[in-house]
Motif scaffolding. Sequence first.
Motif, short mmCIF file in Angstrom:
data_model
loop_
_atom_site.label_atom_id
_atom_site.label_comp_id
_atom_site.label_asym_id
_atom_site.label_seq_id
_atom_site.Cartn_x
_atom_site.Cartn_y
_atom_site.Cartn_z
N TYR A 149 14.22 -0.01 -0.89
CA TYR A 149 14.00 0.22 -2.22
C TYR A 149 12.49 0.87 -2.87
CZ TYR A 149 17.87 -3.17 -2.42
OH TYR A 149 19.06 -3.77 -2.24
N ARG A 150 11.84 1.01 -1.83
CA ARG A 150 10.45 1.44 -1.68
C ARG A 150 9.68 0.57 -2.82
NH1 ARG A 150 8.17 4.29 1.95
NH2 ARG A 150 6.75 5.13 0.60
N GLY B 148 15.55 1.79 -9.94
CA GLY B 148 14.10 1.90 -10.21
C GLY B 148 13.58 1.61 -11.56
N LEU B 149 14.16 0.49 -11.94
CA LEU B 149 13.67 -0.20 -13.11
C LEU B 149 12.52 -1.11 -12.96
CD1 LEU B 149 16.99 -1.42 -14.49
CD2 LEU B 149 15.76 0.58 -15.10
N ARG C 282 1.01 -1.15 -0.10
CA ARG C 282 -0.15 -0.07 0.06
C ARG C 282 0.90 1.39 -0.12
NH1 ARG C 282 -3.12 -3.38 3.21
NH2 ARG C 282 -2.14 -2.37 5.04
N GLN C 283 2.14 1.01 0.64
CA GLN C 283 2.93 2.61 0.60
C GLN C 283 3.31 2.82 -0.68
OE1 GLN C 283 5.98 1.46 3.66
NE2 GLN C 283 4.83 2.80 5.32
N VAL C 284 3.64 1.51 -1.47
CA VAL C 284 4.32 1.77 -2.75
C VAL C 284 3.07 2.40 -3.58
CG1 VAL C 284 5.14 0.66 -4.75
CG2 VAL C 284 6.04 0.02 -2.59
N VAL C 285 1.84 1.70 -3.54
CA VAL C 285 0.74 2.13 -4.53
C VAL C 285 0.29 3.61 -4.21
CG1 VAL C 285 -1.59 1.75 -4.87
CG2 VAL C 285 0.09 -0.13 -4.87
N ASP C 286 0.41 4.00 -2.84
CA ASP C 286 0.09 5.33 -2.55
C ASP C 286 0.86 6.46 -3.13
OD1 ASP C 286 -2.15 4.32 -1.04
OD2 ASP C 286 -1.18 4.78 0.66
#
Length: 202
Positions: A186-187, A155-156, A66-70
Amino acid sequence: MSPHDAVQYGYNVLSLVGVGRDREKSTGDGSPIAGHGHLRWLRNFPQVKRQSRAGQLRDIRQHLFRQVVDTQDDQPLRVLAYSLVPSPRARPDEDWGTIQAEADRLGYAIAARLHDVAVPVTTTYFPASSASQGVYTPPWDRPGWREAERQLREGLADGVIALDRHNISSDDDEYHVVIKHLGEHYRAFLHLVVSEEPVPPT
């Protein structure tokens, strides 16, 4: 224990065995009563539910997702398909098919396919042993997983998709370290086709 000893110790020692079948009664509401009130099962006895370790790990992984999607815009999430095969001769083709179907279902774009071998080499003989043993390689020591981390770091990709948690690690502590590392360094997230623990129906 002789029958005479059983009588001396009473029903506390023999538990339910000491309660005769002919003396068991039912109150009619699903709460059996045995004997002369010695044993009573309460129908609405409050049960304390403790979440399993698998459930805790699932919740951590979903929180990191959820942290990444947000923080994402409307672009499809880019994932690295990752598979762990059991031997050097095994191929991950069946895993790829299942992972691709899951990615298509969720609208993920697969950026790369990476795989490792669970037990790539055998050791020399152990002392006092005539059999060689397989060497288990933790995720961070596998070339495919290191490549996945490199691509995430650059970031790929936004995350990794795998068939189940055993493709990462079957050890709870090791698996926990990996998913936390993905999120915190890496988030990135980990998506599993088969969750750590099935979610009960609501």
